[in-house]
Design a protein around this motif. Structure first.
Motif: not given
Length: 201
Positions: A29-49
């Motif tokens: 996960l990476i920090c986007i706008n102050g919240k941890c979220n999926d990294d679009p470069e890696v293409g993981t769907h941990t948070c949103s599915g």
């Protein structure tokens, strides 16, 4: 008797947890706008599915800065939403070997001649490579348009190194076009940056 103390507080946040730097987030996960979220470069769907998307209002804020040659540049993991007429800044890039594009293009690990109609897209629009090889339509203010192939990422998170030919991170709204793209649009390459719109072809 041995007493174990917990390590100093550097809590690792999971999905949507608070963060200030990328080190605050767990796993990939990476920090986007102050919240941890999926990294679009890696293409993981941990948070949103599904693919992480910018907030629905199109608000795409930087998540930090990179200092380069005495200046600070914003870093982005997102780009404005893609529409049938997405506003962008067209920049000029030399994708050939030894050109200002740095290393070979990410999509195909090849260099591209100035005569090829090719583009690189900002990190958010590049979407972890899902647009590689796809055609986009770019339209200039003079009414002319051109089809060009996506071959590379205009990195909005990293820069100032040899891989990026010493250039700072791209802004989040860049379509980086070859000479052939600029010529097809009838634009003056000396300008370096021109407002355009683009869409998937």
């Amino acid at each position: 008797m041995i007493i174990f103390f917990p390590p100093p507080s550097n809590a690792i946040s999971s999905c949507n947890g608070p963060c200030r730097t990328e080190n605050d987030c767990s796993g990939q996960l990476i920090c986007i706008n102050g919240k941890c979220n999926d990294d679009p470069e890696v293409g993981t769907h941990t948070c949103s599915g599904s693919n992480p998307a910018p907030p629905s209002n199109g608000d795409c804020k930087p998540y930090g800065t990179l200092r380069c040659n005495g200046k600070s540049y914003p870093k982005y993991s997102c780009s404005p939403p893609v529409t049938s007429s997405t506003k962008a800044s067209l920049t000029l890039n030399d994708f050939s070997k030894g050109g200002d594009g740095g290393g070979p293009s990410e999509c195909d690990d090849k260099y591209h001649e100035k005569t090829e109609r090719v583009v690189a897209l900002s990190t958010g629009w590049y979407a972890g490579g899902t647009r590689c090889g796809k055609m986009v339509r770019i339209t200039a203010g003079n009414g002319r348009s051109v089809l060009a192939k996506v071959v590379d990422e205009c990195d909005s998170r990293n820069g100032c190194d040899s891989e990026h030919a010493g250039q700072p991170p791209c802004h989040n709204n860049i379509v980086d076009g070859s000479d052939a793209v600029w010529e097809a649009l009838g634009l003056n390459k000396d300008l370096g940056v021109v407002d355009v719109t683009w869409s998937m072809a």
